[in-house]
Design a protein around this motif. Sequence first.
Motif, mmCIF file in Angstrom:
data_model
loop_
_atom_site.group_PDB
_atom_site.id
_atom_site.type_symbol
_atom_site.label_atom_id
_atom_site.label_comp_id
_atom_site.label_asym_id
_atom_site.label_seq_id
_atom_site.Cartn_x
_atom_site.Cartn_y
_atom_site.Cartn_z
ATOM 1 N N ARG A 45 11.766 -2.797 -2.390
ATOM 2 C CA ARG A 45 11.980 -4.125 -2.958
ATOM 3 C C ARG A 45 10.948 -5.121 -2.422
ATOM 4 O O ARG A 45 10.615 -5.093 -1.234
ATOM 5 N N HIS A 46 10.508 -6.013 -3.278
ATOM 6 C CA HIS A 46 9.539 -7.029 -2.857
ATOM 7 C C HIS A 46 9.679 -8.256 -3.734
ATOM 8 O O HIS A 46 10.134 -8.178 -4.882
ATOM 9 N N GLU A 47 9.308 -9.401 -3.176
ATOM 10 C CA GLU A 47 9.317 -10.652 -3.928
ATOM 11 C C GLU A 47 8.203 -11.555 -3.428
ATOM 12 O O GLU A 47 7.924 -11.624 -2.225
ATOM 13 N N TRP A 94 8.213 -7.603 1.651
ATOM 14 C CA TRP A 94 8.313 -6.225 1.181
ATOM 15 C C TRP A 94 9.175 -5.415 2.137
ATOM 16 O O TRP A 94 8.888 -5.333 3.335
ATOM 17 N N SER A 111 3.880 -11.643 -0.322
ATOM 18 C CA SER A 111 5.170 -11.105 -0.742
ATOM 19 C C SER A 111 5.930 -10.577 0.455
ATOM 20 O O SER A 111 5.335 -10.105 1.430
#
Length: 349
Positions: free
Chosen positions: A52-54, A46, A44
């Motif tokens: 926020r993270h994806e 971050w 991910s």
Amino acid sequence: MTGDYDVVREVAVPSGLGVVADLAPVHDGDRPAWLALGEDGTISRWDVATGRHEAVATTTVPDEPDHDPFDGHQLRRHLHASQDGGFAAVVNDYGRFGEVLDLRTGEITLDLENDGGHQETVPFSLAFGQSRGRCVVIHRTEWNRLDVSDARTGSLLTDRSVPELPERGPLPEHYLDYFHGALYVSPDGKRILDDGWVWHPIGFPSVWNLDHWIEDNVWESEDGPSRVTVCDRAYYWNHAMTWIDSVRIAVEGLGDDDEDMLPGARIFDTTRTAEHRMAVELLAFEGPVGPFFSDGTRLFSSGESGLSIWDPDQGELLGTVPGISPTHHHAGARQFLELAEGVVRLWSA
């Protein structure tokens, strides 16, 4: 003059990241960011500041249940990232396998195997670099061989063939009796430091020119004219070292043998050589222990009691940061980060 720096923040790891196995710094546009590797294999992006993270990819590097630890070094997952965050690599340190992933597509571009050969004695040799505007990955393919591949396509850029070792007689040209270890690319991206060892076990870190290797001489990592030995220490490798700048490096430990090694740092100029093509030692001083980092001017050492800041020109202790023993450093963001259970501790220089 020494002093304490006590602005250490503690940030909770977002629950969506799960248990974090490792981190790697990247640049996300104008913002510094980190890649986080979850124990489930999810990678991910971050932003520690905002939370926020994806998820950007998933690693499928296999486990190695038959791993036999050497000197207490357990097999562990290690996350590497290209500086721009476009590519990542996940490898089994002290093991055999790994892979390179394109984070824009999530696809695996290169399966890695170092072909064994006392792999339990060293982290998996890997580092990202740049060549002619493309991202490249330097990786161990045999115990005594490194290669460079294009990170996007997986194409081999250092194709060469070494004859088999004869039972007797002279060694083949370019034969290298050297176990490659952890790799560190210089801040300017032009040179590489290898924390390897030779038999009968002697730590033997070495440096050579990455550009020359890729562009001019595929044998540069074996016996090229830019290859320089830093120092030699019996039974002593897998210890702290870092580039101070693109000329000087710092290595941990004062002494020539594991049995009498004292805490401290030795500073070497890797562009100047003395007898036997050994790098010129500029300074040695007591004190620094643990992982080493640098901001291009100062040396940072991460010990059990906290982070210490040193002047590598004079060997003087400049200050201490209690409450954090960093495991990672984001040079671009000037962030030092300690990964702990469920949290990260963060200090900015």
